[in-house]
Each structure stands twice: as C-alpha cells, then as structure tokens.
Scaffold this active site. Sequence first.
Site, PDB file in Angstrom:
ATOM      1  CG  HIS A 131       4.223   0.019  -7.224  1.00  0.00           C
ATOM      2  ND1 HIS A 131       5.461  -0.544  -7.004  1.00  0.00           N
ATOM      3  CD2 HIS A 131       3.529  -0.145  -6.070  1.00  0.00           C
ATOM      4  CE1 HIS A 131       5.534  -1.026  -5.770  1.00  0.00           C
ATOM      5  NE2 HIS A 131       4.356  -0.804  -5.185  1.00  0.00           N
ATOM      6  CG  ASP A 187       7.533   0.156  -9.731  1.00  0.00           C
ATOM      7  OD1 ASP A 187       6.988  -0.963  -9.868  1.00  0.00           O
ATOM      8  OD2 ASP A 187       7.123   1.013  -8.926  1.00  0.00           O
ATOM      9  CB  SER A 203       3.065  -0.581  -2.097  1.00  0.00           C
ATOM     10  OG  SER A 203       3.513  -1.703  -2.857  1.00  0.00           O
TER      11      SER A 203
END
Length: 512
Positions: A493, A490, A258
Amino acid sequence: MERQRSFSPKPTRFLVFSFTIFSSFIFITFFTTWLIKATPSVPQQVHLQFNKSSFVLGFRPITVQSLTGFSGNLPLNGLKDSILNTTHLSKPENASGSAGISLLNESRVAPHEEEKGGGGMDGNFTALAQVEQTVRAEEVEKIELVSSSSKKIEENKTEATAFEKIEISRSGKVEDKRKNGGCDFTRGKWVYDESYPLYTNGSCPLIDEGFNCQGNGRVDKDYMKWRWQPQDCEIPRFNATKMLELIRGKRLVFVGDSINRNQWESMLCMLMGAMKDPNKVYETHRRRITKGRGNYSFRFVDYKCTVEYYVSHFLVHEGKARVGQKRKQILRIDAIDHGSSRWRGADILIFNTAHWWSHYKTKAGINYYQEGGQVHPRLDVSTAFRKSLMTWASWVDRYINPRRTRVFFRSSAPSHFRGGQWNSGGSCKEATKPLDTLGASSSEKNVIVEEVIKQMKTPITFLNITGLSEYRIDGHPSIYGRKSASGSQDCSHWCLPGIPDVWNELLYAHLQ
C-alpha cells in the site's frame, strides 16, 4: 442548217470553278471551327473523395462549383470576370456518406450580361483563344488550391486524432497514455517540488490508519514532495474546485481491492481542499473508514455528488462450494461480484484487480476456481485471471451505457518487498528516496487486461500507473502503517499524502 454549240471546257471557266470550290471549302472549315469554339462546353465533374475518417473532426462535406462558359453574345472583356465571380461554396442538402468536393464547370451566361446585349463575338478567334487560355489557367489554379486545402484538412485531422488517442488506439478501446504531439504520460521522471503535497494528514481527517504514515510516526517528509514529470508535456496540477465541477451531480465510483481504496481515500482528501465547510462532506451511512468495512459513499453537499468505494478483490464472486466432503472457499470466475448492482448507474467508474491474484491468496489454484458446477482441481493464476476479466468485460458491455458512463481500468501497482515477501520478512523501511533506475520488467497482468479490453464493445481508459510507481520504493507505509502482531512491513500500500495522489492527477487529466 443551224450550227451546234460546243460544250468543251475552256481554261478560264475551269479556273473560276476551281476557285469557287476551294473558297467554299475554306469558308466551311472556318465556319465549322467557329461553331465548335462557340458551342458551350460539356459540364465536367471532378470528385475528390475523403475517406470516412474525415468526419472525426466534424467537417461537413462541401461542394465547390465553378460556373464557367459563355454564349455567343458574351463580351470578350467581361468573360474572365464573369467566370471568376460566379465561383461559390455551398453545403449539400444531404451531408451523409463520404465527404466530397465537386468542381462543376457549367456553361452559363450571367443574367446581367444577357441584358446588356452589345459587343458580341466578331469572329476574332485569336482573341477568343487567348481569353480561353487565361480562363483555363485560372481554373487550374483553383483546382490546385482546393487540392492543397484538402491536404491541409487531412493533415489537421491526423494531428487532432493523434491528440485524442490512445483512448482509441488498440482497436479504439484502450487508453494508457494521452498524446499531444507525441506526449506520453507513462514516460518521464520524478521531480522534487516544494509546493507538494496537495493536502496533509492534518487537513484531511479521512485518511485510514493504515495509510496515515505521518500519524503513525514517520518523520521524513521528502516522499510527499515528488511530482511526476512526463518527458514531453505537463500534467495539469490538480484543481479540487474544477474536479468537483466535473463531477457535479454525478457518481464517481472506485471498485476493486485495497489499493483502489488507497486511491479513493486520496481522491477524498484532494477534493476536501476545495470545501470551506468540512461538515458538508459526510458518509451517507455515517460510517467511519476502516479496513473492516468495504463499502462507502461520501456526499459533497454543495456539488450534489458522491465519491464511492466498493470492495471487490477479484471483480468476480467469492463464495463457497462443496469440494469432496467439505465446503471450501472458492472463486466463481464465471460470475460477476454479487455487489455489482451498486456499480450500475455510476458516471465515472475506476476498476482494478491484481493485488489478490497471488499464489498464496488463491490457494495455488488447487480446488479454488469454479466454472458452472465444476471446481477445477488445478488452474494456473494467469488463466483464471483472464477468465475472470472476460466475465467482468461481459458485465460492463451488458450493463454500462458508454454514453453516460466513463470507464477506467487502473493497472497493477507494484510492491517493493526486499529480502522476502509480505509474509516472509520482506521490508522496505530503509528507502527514503525514489529509485534512480529500473530493471527491465513487464507485468503479465497488465498485458492480459489490455488484451481483454481490446475485445470489448465499451470504450475503456487504461490508466497505466505501473511504471511510474515502480520508482517509488520510498512511498510505502513500511513499519508506519497499521500495526501488525507479526511485525510484517507494508510494502504494497501507499502512504497518504503520496503516490496515489499522482494517479488521481492522471485521472483528472484524462477527464479534462
């Protein structure tokens, strides 16, 4: 009775005889000396050899021929000019093998001198010696000139080679920096720049919810306005039109986890800036970008190119196998991902894997890694990671044509969890500026990647973004990413616009 004549030598006759012999000896000596000087010199060859690396710059070998010499009827006053005027450069018919420069000294008479006739040698050996000395001095100067030129050629080759590498350093395969007079893209600092970002979440409708920090309520905007400044050079500012021209009629493909999807979405948004009609950019299967789906291909109609992403967390096959009485999730570290057929035929490939190689996601290596028909009862992450990369490398060497496809491998992107990990309360929401300094650290995964790449036949560009991204604790979605029921942040990312844009600027620079 007749008187006998006496044959006894007289002093006068003896002197005449001795003078005759001595004169003859002198004459023969001078005549022999004249013959030796008048005889054409034997051709001599001096070969200056360059090593084969000289062909890196495309230099063709040349032959320098100095035609020197004279015949008995060559005028003294024309000797020097005749020799110098006949020097010429020529390319050999067969320019193969190691490059060479040959200096040929051949005794020839210029045709126009033969026809003139008069004014030949008159035995003036003093004049002959002076001219010959002058000619030899001229030849020495020419040889020194050629030698000097040879050295300059070698220096230019070294400088040009230094400009091209490291894509060719580390056994000619790996590149993690671009050198231009010693410039290294991986060493530098973040500089605040009001002209950034290159796009916004309003101008790019393709940003996934998890990366759309502004859309999810993040108020501060400074994190979008930093650009990476290398110590000794400039990164060319991304030009969307030029990038689209670079990939016109081609396939630009991202393969990985990702974090690579993060970079792929960044590239889509950066390229959208050149499109006057956004309707001429569409997903070929009419899919909307979400976390659930893993394969996308966006076509830019005006440029007849596609920008694609294919999910592959490990680059090798994730499957199931029977372990004891149960079928369990395993990782086939000796088999490439089953989706690899989609990667073939790409013109530019950007691979990554690292994010999922953790103790938690690989079940601590217990009954998880499979080779052949055997599931290893226990295998450490580093060993499994290396074996998987060797599987990937074998696939690339077998199926990728380096004359058509440029292959990149992006290094691991850092996480910035503080006070825990992603599943144990780690956070990064307090950060609004880049870090000032970094602690001494090195990525074992990056070291393994480079070691594997060294052994490959296919040239790989190692896109090293780890160090520069380490500073950017402020660039993660934190609480402004995809909403989580557990309330976890998060810090792996990256917000868009943001740090992945810089990764793509580096990619753009390497493709120039």
